[in-house]
Design a protein around this motif. Structure first.
Motif, PDB file in Angstrom:
ATOM      1  N   LEU A   1     -20.718 -20.599  -4.756  1.00 20.62           N
ATOM      2  CA  LEU A   1     -21.986 -19.874  -4.450  1.00 20.62           C
ATOM      3  C   LEU A   1     -21.886 -17.959  -4.913  1.00 20.62           C
ATOM      4  CD1 LEU A   1     -24.767 -19.027  -3.387  1.00 20.62           C
ATOM      5  CD2 LEU A   1     -23.863 -18.803  -1.109  1.00 20.62           C
ATOM      6  N   GLY A   2     -20.878 -17.695  -4.815  1.00 24.37           N
ATOM      7  CA  GLY A   2     -19.831 -16.174  -5.073  1.00 24.37           C
ATOM      8  C   GLY A   2     -19.840 -15.895  -6.296  1.00 24.37           C
ATOM      9  N   ALA A   3     -19.806 -17.215  -7.155  1.00 25.29           N
ATOM     10  CA  ALA A   3     -19.978 -17.410  -9.149  1.00 25.29           C
ATOM     11  C   ALA A   3     -21.018 -16.442  -9.115  1.00 25.29           C
ATOM     12  CB  ALA A   3     -18.886 -18.027  -9.657  1.00 25.29           C
ATOM     13  N   VAL A   4     -22.377 -17.069  -8.041  1.00 24.52           N
ATOM     14  CA  VAL A   4     -23.362 -17.632  -9.563  1.00 24.52           C
ATOM     15  C   VAL A   4     -24.009 -16.373  -8.637  1.00 24.52           C
ATOM     16  CG1 VAL A   4     -25.819 -18.229  -9.156  1.00 24.52           C
ATOM     17  CG2 VAL A   4     -23.412 -19.541  -9.217  1.00 24.52           C
ATOM     18  N   LEU A   5     -23.472 -15.924  -7.301  1.00 26.44           N
ATOM     19  CA  LEU A   5     -23.693 -14.759  -6.824  1.00 26.44           C
ATOM     20  C   LEU A   5     -23.725 -13.365  -7.758  1.00 26.44           C
ATOM     21  CD1 LEU A   5     -25.999 -12.763  -5.106  1.00 26.44           C
ATOM     22  CD2 LEU A   5     -24.026 -12.891  -3.896  1.00 26.44           C
ATOM     23  N   LEU A   6     -22.186 -12.996  -8.351  1.00 25.63           N
ATOM     24  CA  LEU A   6     -21.461 -12.512  -9.533  1.00 25.63           C
ATOM     25  C   LEU A   6     -21.870 -12.565 -10.256  1.00 25.63           C
ATOM     26  CD1 LEU A   6     -19.016 -10.798  -9.715  1.00 25.63           C
ATOM     27  CD2 LEU A   6     -18.110 -12.684 -10.606  1.00 25.63           C
ATOM     28  N   ALA A   7     -22.531 -13.534 -11.174  1.00 28.21           N
ATOM     29  CA  ALA A   7     -23.494 -13.237 -12.147  1.00 28.21           C
ATOM     30  C   ALA A   7     -24.488 -13.076 -11.835  1.00 28.21           C
ATOM     31  CB  ALA A   7     -23.383 -14.770 -12.728  1.00 28.21           C
ATOM     32  N   VAL A   8     -25.495 -12.967 -11.112  1.00 26.61           N
ATOM     33  CA  VAL A   8     -26.805 -12.301 -10.735  1.00 26.61           C
ATOM     34  C   VAL A   8     -26.586 -10.700 -10.982  1.00 26.61           C
ATOM     35  CG1 VAL A   8     -28.911 -12.571  -9.665  1.00 26.61           C
ATOM     36  CG2 VAL A   8     -27.852 -14.328 -10.089  1.00 26.61           C
ATOM     37  N   LEU A   9     -25.329 -10.093  -9.722  1.00 24.30           N
ATOM     38  CA  LEU A   9     -25.522  -8.940  -9.719  1.00 24.30           C
ATOM     39  C   LEU A   9     -25.063  -8.211 -10.795  1.00 24.30           C
ATOM     40  CD1 LEU A   9     -23.731  -8.994  -6.098  1.00 24.30           C
ATOM     41  CD2 LEU A   9     -26.127  -8.266  -6.689  1.00 24.30           C
ATOM     42  N   THR A  10     -24.138  -8.614 -11.632  1.00 22.16           N
ATOM     43  CA  THR A  10     -23.918  -7.855 -13.048  1.00 22.16           C
ATOM     44  C   THR A  10     -24.539  -8.355 -14.488  1.00 22.16           C
ATOM     45  OG1 THR A  10     -22.270 -10.493 -13.659  1.00 22.16           O
ATOM     46  CG2 THR A  10     -21.184  -8.542 -13.036  1.00 22.16           C
ATOM     47  N   LEU A  11     -25.644  -9.085 -14.040  1.00 22.54           N
ATOM     48  CA  LEU A  11     -27.016  -9.175 -14.726  1.00 22.54           C
ATOM     49  C   LEU A  11     -27.292  -7.420 -15.264  1.00 22.54           C
ATOM     50  CD1 LEU A  11     -28.742 -12.971 -15.203  1.00 22.54           C
ATOM     51  CD2 LEU A  11     -27.335 -11.471 -17.773  1.00 22.54           C
ATOM     52  N   GLY A  12     -27.519  -7.497 -13.404  1.00 21.14           N
ATOM     53  CA  GLY A  12     -28.544  -6.365 -13.245  1.00 21.14           C
ATOM     54  C   GLY A  12     -27.264  -4.774 -13.492  1.00 21.14           C
TER      55      GLY A  12
ATOM     56  N   VAL B   1     -24.263   0.700  -5.354  1.00 21.18           N
ATOM     57  CA  VAL B   1     -24.367  -0.164  -4.530  1.00 21.18           C
ATOM     58  C   VAL B   1     -24.523  -1.658  -5.328  1.00 21.18           C
ATOM     59  CG1 VAL B   1     -25.773  -1.655  -3.140  1.00 21.18           C
ATOM     60  CG2 VAL B   1     -25.624   0.838  -2.755  1.00 21.18           C
ATOM     61  N   THR B   2     -25.186  -1.826  -6.715  1.00 16.65           N
ATOM     62  CA  THR B   2     -25.084  -3.093  -7.498  1.00 16.65           C
ATOM     63  C   THR B   2     -23.517  -3.000  -7.375  1.00 16.65           C
ATOM     64  OG1 THR B   2     -27.240  -2.863  -8.045  1.00 16.65           O
ATOM     65  CG2 THR B   2     -25.657  -4.628  -9.623  1.00 16.65           C
ATOM     66  N   VAL B   3     -23.232  -2.265  -8.375  1.00 12.83           N
ATOM     67  CA  VAL B   3     -21.744  -1.855  -9.237  1.00 12.83           C
ATOM     68  C   VAL B   3     -20.485  -2.544  -7.910  1.00 12.83           C
ATOM     69  CG1 VAL B   3     -19.569  -0.852  -9.948  1.00 12.83           C
ATOM     70  CG2 VAL B   3     -22.197  -0.980 -11.232  1.00 12.83           C
ATOM     71  N   ALA B   4     -20.605  -2.056  -6.660  1.00 14.38           N
ATOM     72  CA  ALA B   4     -19.984  -2.407  -5.593  1.00 14.38           C
ATOM     73  C   ALA B   4     -20.189  -3.385  -4.872  1.00 14.38           C
ATOM     74  CB  ALA B   4     -20.676  -1.170  -4.041  1.00 14.38           C
ATOM     75  N   GLY B   5     -21.283  -4.199  -4.761  1.00 20.12           N
ATOM     76  CA  GLY B   5     -21.725  -5.079  -4.454  1.00 20.12           C
ATOM     77  C   GLY B   5     -20.585  -7.021  -5.485  1.00 20.12           C
ATOM     78  N   ALA B   6     -20.850  -6.730  -7.024  1.00 16.94           N
ATOM     79  CA  ALA B   6     -20.132  -7.288  -8.341  1.00 16.94           C
ATOM     80  C   ALA B   6     -18.800  -7.671  -7.595  1.00 16.94           C
ATOM     81  CB  ALA B   6     -20.677  -6.838  -8.898  1.00 16.94           C
ATOM     82  N   LEU B   7     -18.618  -6.360  -7.362  1.00 18.99           N
ATOM     83  CA  LEU B   7     -16.943  -6.279  -7.099  1.00 18.99           C
ATOM     84  C   LEU B   7     -16.342  -7.048  -6.113  1.00 18.99           C
ATOM     85  CD1 LEU B   7     -16.164  -2.567  -8.276  1.00 18.99           C
ATOM     86  CD2 LEU B   7     -15.598  -4.122  -9.604  1.00 18.99           C
ATOM     87  N   ALA B   8     -17.321  -6.299  -5.140  1.00 25.46           N
ATOM     88  CA  ALA B   8     -16.879  -7.104  -3.829  1.00 25.46           C
ATOM     89  C   ALA B   8     -17.385  -9.261  -4.193  1.00 25.46           C
ATOM     90  CB  ALA B   8     -18.076  -6.972  -2.413  1.00 25.46           C
ATOM     91  N   THR B   9     -18.359  -9.311  -4.938  1.00 25.24           N
ATOM     92  CA  THR B   9     -18.237 -10.926  -4.920  1.00 25.24           C
ATOM     93  C   THR B   9     -16.833 -11.454  -5.960  1.00 25.24           C
ATOM     94  OG1 THR B   9     -20.889  -9.869  -4.550  1.00 25.24           O
ATOM     95  CG2 THR B   9     -20.216 -12.196  -5.833  1.00 25.24           C
ATOM     96  N   GLY B  10     -16.685 -10.226  -7.141  1.00 29.13           N
ATOM     97  CA  GLY B  10     -15.290 -10.437  -7.916  1.00 29.13           C
ATOM     98  C   GLY B  10     -14.637 -11.051  -7.094  1.00 29.13           C
ATOM     99  N   ILE B  11     -14.101 -10.556  -6.095  1.00 29.52           N
ATOM    100  CA  ILE B  11     -12.909 -10.937  -5.017  1.00 29.52           C
ATOM    101  C   ILE B  11     -12.958 -11.413  -4.081  1.00 29.52           C
ATOM    102  CG2 ILE B  11     -11.357  -9.538  -3.317  1.00 29.52           C
ATOM    103  CD1 ILE B  11     -12.427  -6.943  -4.313  1.00 29.52           C
TER     104      ILE B  11
END
Length: 456
Positions: free
Chosen positions: A180-191, A161-171
């Motif tokens: 906002l998406g970039a910050v969320l992407l950073a948080v998800l990919t830290l995870g 789920v985390t990887v899928a969320g990161a990919l979706a946010t990256g798109i």
């Protein structure tokens, strides 16, 4: 400085990096390679100041001074056993720098277009993974957290789920450029970085360090595109490519695929690490008895491992080898690709003691020689000589190429205790009738052996 002159000096720096990488491929030229690489980095930094004329110069110089001071002190004080931790931190800092650059460039509205935003999102993604993964690797090596694989119920689904969320946010970032998406992407990919390293344990850590090194190079290359800086692209590509090749070579040396190394713990296939000690009987002896074995041998093959680094006994080991060679005994060193805690750990350790490079023999070259050796002297190694890699299907190291110390006429183990290696399994070679153990700190034991051999 105009753009043409800047381009010329950037080219000089890039050539320095390439020549430095070539120099680092051999211990004989590694020191010169380091100097050339450092010179290239200095040229690159000076060109930035001359060509770009950055604002807030005082703050930039202050940051360089603080960072340089920290780096100089750390380089002087870090112990050889802590070198893997330092490499892990370097990887993390490189990834964090790339991700922060991408975030700042996006915040300032620099560039534009789908390709630019896609690379920016990718830089944030790979840089954040590198940072959090490297910090966790450091914590594992430093024993701040357990070195065993850490798995919790449902972890596989959380990771997916985390990887899928990161990919979706990256798109989202690539299409819209939303901060906002970039910050969320950073948080998800830290995870994602944490979830990538949590299942890894034991002897697999050196491969993870190498992989994260490749990631840091890719981050630098991607940030070079974001900043329109060709030199960063060249330097990052060199680091990324060399790190990828090294990771592949080390995975091959483990006899396992990279996927199995990274995710094998989910299926129980990762090296696990353990702390329990065996209570099975073994044959042990004192320094005098083992000195007789060594002193009247014709050929001794030394197999170093992490225990040698922990004891900082490389210089004492060199003294023992010199004493044996004075008696006409042939001494060579068997180097396993994943011995220690990082790629090339044993090579660096022995080079510090000025052991001649031609005496260091890689696994494929030295294995046939064990049959002609009177003594295999194992100093601080365990998993890399464990016959379970050949004989025990289902073992965490089954299928891993090992050093064939078992083929020597006799085996001498220098060990602090009967504690297993990082793989967390008993080494049947310890119980072989040909094996003799000398218990104690490696440096102290080697010192006693030197004195005993001199007294023969």
């Amino acid at each position: 400085m105009n753009e043409n002159f800047a381009a010329v000096f950037y080219l000089v720096a890039a050539v320095c990096f390439i020549v430095a990488l070539k120099g680092l491929s051999s211990p004989r030229s590694a020191r010169l390679g380091n100097v050339i690489g450092a010179a290239g980095a200095l040229v690159a930094v000076l060109v930035v100041f001359a060509a770009e004329r950055p604002d807030r110069l005082v703050f930039i110089l202050l940051a360089i001074a603080i960072g340089g001071a920290i780096g100089a002190v750390a380089a002087q004080r870090v112990a050889m056993t802590a070198m893997p931790q330092m490499v892990a931190l370097f990887n993390g800092v490189g990834g964090a720098a790339g991700a922060l650059v991408a975030l700042l460039e996006l915040a300032e509205g620099a560039g534009g277009g789908l390709a630019y935003l896609a690379v920016t999102a990718f830089t944030i993604l790979i840089g954040s993974i590198t940072f959090s993964g490297s910090v966790l690797t450091f914590a594992k090596l430093q024993e701040i957290v357990t070195g065993r694989p850490m798995i919790f119920p449902g972890m596989r689904w959380v990771a997916m789920v985390t990887v899928a969320g990161a990919l979706a946010t990256g798109i989202w970032v690539a299409v819209d450029g939303a901060m906002l998406g970039a910050v969320l992407l950073a948080v998800l990919t830290l995870g994602v970085g944490l979830l990538l390293v949590l299942p890894v344990g034991g002897a697999d850590v050196p491969i993870v360090i190498s992989l994260l090194n490749a990631f840091s190079g890719v981050t630098v290359a991607a940030s070079g595109y974001v900043l329109s800086n060709t030199l960063l692209i060249v330097a990052g590509t060199l680091v990324g490519a060399s790190g990828t090749l090294l990771t592949k070579m080390m995975a091959d040396a483990m006899g396992r695929s990279l996927v199995n190394i990274m995710f094998g713990a989910f299926a129980g296939g990762s090296t696990l690490g353990a702390t329990t000690e065996s209570d099975r009987p073994v044959r042990s002896a004192g320094p005098q008895d083992i000195a007789i074995q060594l002193g009247y041998a014709r050929k001794v093959i030394v197999t170093p491992g992490y225990g040698l680094a922990v004891a900082q006994a490389q210089h004492t080991l060199r003294d023992l080898a010199d004493e044996l060679e004075r008696r006409g005994i042939e001494v060579v060193y068997a180097i396993h690709p994943v011995a220690g805690r990082m790629p090339g750990h044993m090579n660096v350790l022995l080079a510090e003691a000025d052991v001649p490079y031609e005496k260091l023999k890689e696994m494929t070259a030295v294995n046939p020689e064990f049959r002609t050796a009177d003594v295999a002297l194992v100093v601080g190694a365990n998993d890399v000589v464990n016959p379970a890699a050949h004989t025990t299907p289902g073992s965490p190291i089954y299928g891993m190429p090992i050093l064939d110390a078992e083929n020597a006429s006799s085996i001498v183990f220098l060990k602090r205790s009967m504690r297993p290696g990082f793989a967390g399994i008993e080494n049947e070679l310890l119980f072989d009738p040909k094996t003799t153990l000398l218990f104690g700190d490696a440096k102290d034991s080697l010192g006693k052996l030197v004195a005993a051999v001199k007294g023969l």
